[in-house]
Structure formats: C-alpha cells, structure tokens
Design an enzyme around this catalytic site. Structure first.
Site, PDB file in Angstrom:
ATOM      1  N   GLU A  15       6.838  40.263  50.224  1.00 52.86           N
ATOM      2  CA  GLU A  15       7.679  41.930  49.710  1.00 52.86           C
ATOM      3  C   GLU A  15       9.015  41.954  49.628  1.00 52.86           C
ATOM      4  O   GLU A  15       8.698  41.440  51.361  1.00 52.86           O
ATOM      5  CB  GLU A  15       6.112  42.486  49.543  1.00 52.86           C
ATOM      6  CG  GLU A  15       6.630  43.903  48.952  1.00 52.86           C
ATOM      7  CD  GLU A  15       5.288  45.299  49.377  1.00 52.86           C
ATOM      8  OE1 GLU A  15       4.170  44.222  49.200  1.00 52.86           O
ATOM      9  OE2 GLU A  15       5.638  45.756  49.957  1.00 52.86           O
ATOM     10  N   ASP A  36      11.167  44.924  50.869  1.00 52.68           N
ATOM     11  CA  ASP A  36      11.239  46.963  50.148  1.00 52.68           C
ATOM     12  C   ASP A  36      12.219  47.514  50.567  1.00 52.68           C
ATOM     13  O   ASP A  36      12.293  46.809  51.933  1.00 52.68           O
ATOM     14  CB  ASP A  36       9.943  47.411  51.263  1.00 52.68           C
ATOM     15  CG  ASP A  36       8.530  46.754  51.207  1.00 52.68           C
ATOM     16  OD1 ASP A  36       8.393  46.313  49.927  1.00 52.68           O
ATOM     17  OD2 ASP A  36       7.691  47.132  51.848  1.00 52.68           O
ATOM     18  N   GLU A  93      11.564  51.475  51.163  1.00 49.22           N
ATOM     19  CA  GLU A  93      11.466  52.750  51.134  1.00 49.22           C
ATOM     20  C   GLU A  93      12.418  53.576  51.483  1.00 49.22           C
ATOM     21  O   GLU A  93      13.095  53.702  52.593  1.00 49.22           O
ATOM     22  CB  GLU A  93      10.274  52.569  52.477  1.00 49.22           C
ATOM     23  CG  GLU A  93       9.042  51.946  51.378  1.00 49.22           C
ATOM     24  CD  GLU A  93       7.718  51.727  52.407  1.00 49.22           C
ATOM     25  OE1 GLU A  93       6.565  51.285  51.554  1.00 49.22           O
ATOM     26  OE2 GLU A  93       8.551  51.252  53.686  1.00 49.22           O
TER      27      GLU A  93
END
Length: 294
Positions: free
Chosen positions: A106, A108, A110
C-alpha cells in the site's frame, strides 16, 4: 527571483518533463463514473454531470469512498484534490494504492485535518508485504483548501516517489536485494475516501471533529492514470517498453532538479520521519533508513 517565482518555474520544468514522457500509456478516461465505483455511502458522493469532478461528504451519519475499477502494477497516478476548508480537525482524506491482500502492499497519502488557523498535515506511508510503520509527515507550503493541487505517485521497479505539484516530497527506493520490503509483485487499485479519524488524526486524537462545522467536503478532479493495467501476468508490467515509460533507466532515480527540491522539502517542511525516531524503534531503525534514497 523570489521563492514563489522559483517554485512556479520549477513546477513548469517538472510538468514539461512528465508530459514529454507520457503519451500512449494513459488508461484513464477522465470520467469518474467510468473509471471508479463507489465503495460506500453513495448518498455522500456527488459527481458532476460530465463526470470530471467528484466530491465526498463527511457528516455524523457517514463518510464516503470510491475505488478504481481496475488494478495496476507500476506507473504514475495523478489526482487533483481540494481539501476540507475551515475547521477540519479529526477528518482524514485518504488517497492511496492498495493490493487489499492479507500481506498487502500500500502507498498512502493521508491528509490530516486541523483546527481552524493551523495547517493541514500530509502523512505518507508505505506498506510492503504487510508491514508498514513507515510514516512521514510534512506541512505543505500552500493552503490546500483554497484551490486544487496535484498529488502524484510514481511507482516503478526502482523507486516510489510521492509528489505534490510535481515536487518530490518522499522517495522510497527498491532495496529488496538488501532484504528491505518493496511493493513489486502485487497489483494495486486506487482508492479515495473521506472519513472520521478523530481518534488519532489531529493532535494525537485530542482535537475531535466539531460536527457543528459540518458537513465536511473534499473535492477531486483532473486525475490521470498512466499505468500498466493488471491482466494476470506481472511480466507485461515489468517489461521495458515504450508504453511502460516509467521502467526506463531515466526514471530509476530523481533528476538533479528533483533532488534539489526534494532536499528543500526535507529541510523546510518535514515534521516527522520514522527514520529519525530512535525512541520508537529502540535505536534499531529499519534497514532502509541507512540506505540511499537515490
């Protein structure tokens, strides 16, 4: 030339580089309705009539999210985002690639909301073979709620580069030959969501969402998926071809200009780096922390 003019000039140069490198490999249509599906709470998703812009809403009832129809193995993903304005404490806008496997990979972005008057925090993270704990945080050099800005992930066999308006803010190199996890086999989908993260997102969870300021809206548009569509065989996505431009040698490391601005971000805007957190790792930092980024 003042700093703002220098940044604008750099963005122009970096955009020109990327435009020259990507011609026939774009697989997105520019229409959210065609390239993505709503993961949850369709009543909290609003898409323009032409499909080119989309907004997500968070209120006390629900947040919302959407995901790409296809999965990809290597390439570059660009998404323009305008974040929640005003008092956004406790809200999280997530834009990421994920394989959705138990040992998931993953990548990310954010965006952690903040109380009115304090800056957004951008957190990035990398999961490889199910392991993460690789958070970095920066403060942005602009107000991300006033206008759309482009957030990109370049992912190839050599490196992963997180970019903001084409400026590299983070590099995660492939050191798999030295025993460091690197996402290189699992295809990933693109996901975007807006949700309640007030248990941890702002000031360590001490600043909660003020629901009287809601509903909270984040907007998305002008995305581009320039990547290898997963068709069940990694060989096609790992090949060096004119379509898979991201695998070419020139993208195996940052350019000299990118390195200069990467260092500028690290010097002036980095506020947390897991590779500097000896207390967290009890003076046993992850192996990649001692290895070169480019």
């Amino acid at each position: 030339m003042n700093n703002n003019h220098k940044i604008i000039a750099l963005i122009g140069l970096l955009m020109l580089e990327m435009i020259q490198n990507s011609v026939a490999s774009v697989v997105s249509t520019g229409d959210f309705n065609k390239d993505f599906f709503v993961m949850w709470s369709p009543s909290h998703v609003n898409t323009s009539s032409d499909g080119q812009t989309r907004s997500l809403k968070l209120d006390q009832e629900s947040g919302a999210g959407f995901s790409s129809n296809q999965m990809f193995l290597f390439g570059q993903i660009d998404m323009q985002i305008k974040l929640v304005p005003g008092d956004s404490a406790g809200t999280v806008v997530a834009y990421y690639l994920t394989s959705d496997q138990p040992n998931r990979d993953e990548l990310d972005f954010e965006f952690l909301g903040n109380v009115d008057g304090k800056p957004y925090i951008l957190q990035t993270n990398v999961f490889a073979d199910g392991f993460d704990n690789r958070e970095e945080r920066i403060n942005l050099w602009f107000d991300p709620t006033k206008d759309f800005h482009t957030y990109s992930i370049l992912w190839n066999l050599h490196q992963i580069v997180f970019m903001v308006d084409w400026i590299p803010i983070r590099v995660y190199r492939n050191h798999a030959d030295k025993g460091v996890g690197f996402p290189r086999w699992q295809p990933m989908s693109i996901k975007v969501s807006l949700w309640n993260g007030d248990g941890w997102a702002t000031n360590g969870g001490r600043d909660k969402i003020d629901w009287s300021k809601g509903p909270f809206l984040a907007s998305f548009g002008n995305y581009k998926i320039d990547a290898c569509v997963w068709k069940g065989n990694a060989r096609f996505c790992r090949a060096d071809s004119s379509t898979n431009w991201w695998n070419k040698e020139r993208f195996s490391s940052l350019t000299s200009t990118q390195r200069r601005y990467f260092k500028w971000v690290r010097k002036h805007h980095l506020i947390y780096d897991y590779c500097q957190d000896n207390q967290r790792f009890q003076n046993k930092l992850p192996k990649e922390c001692s290895l070169p980024k480019y």
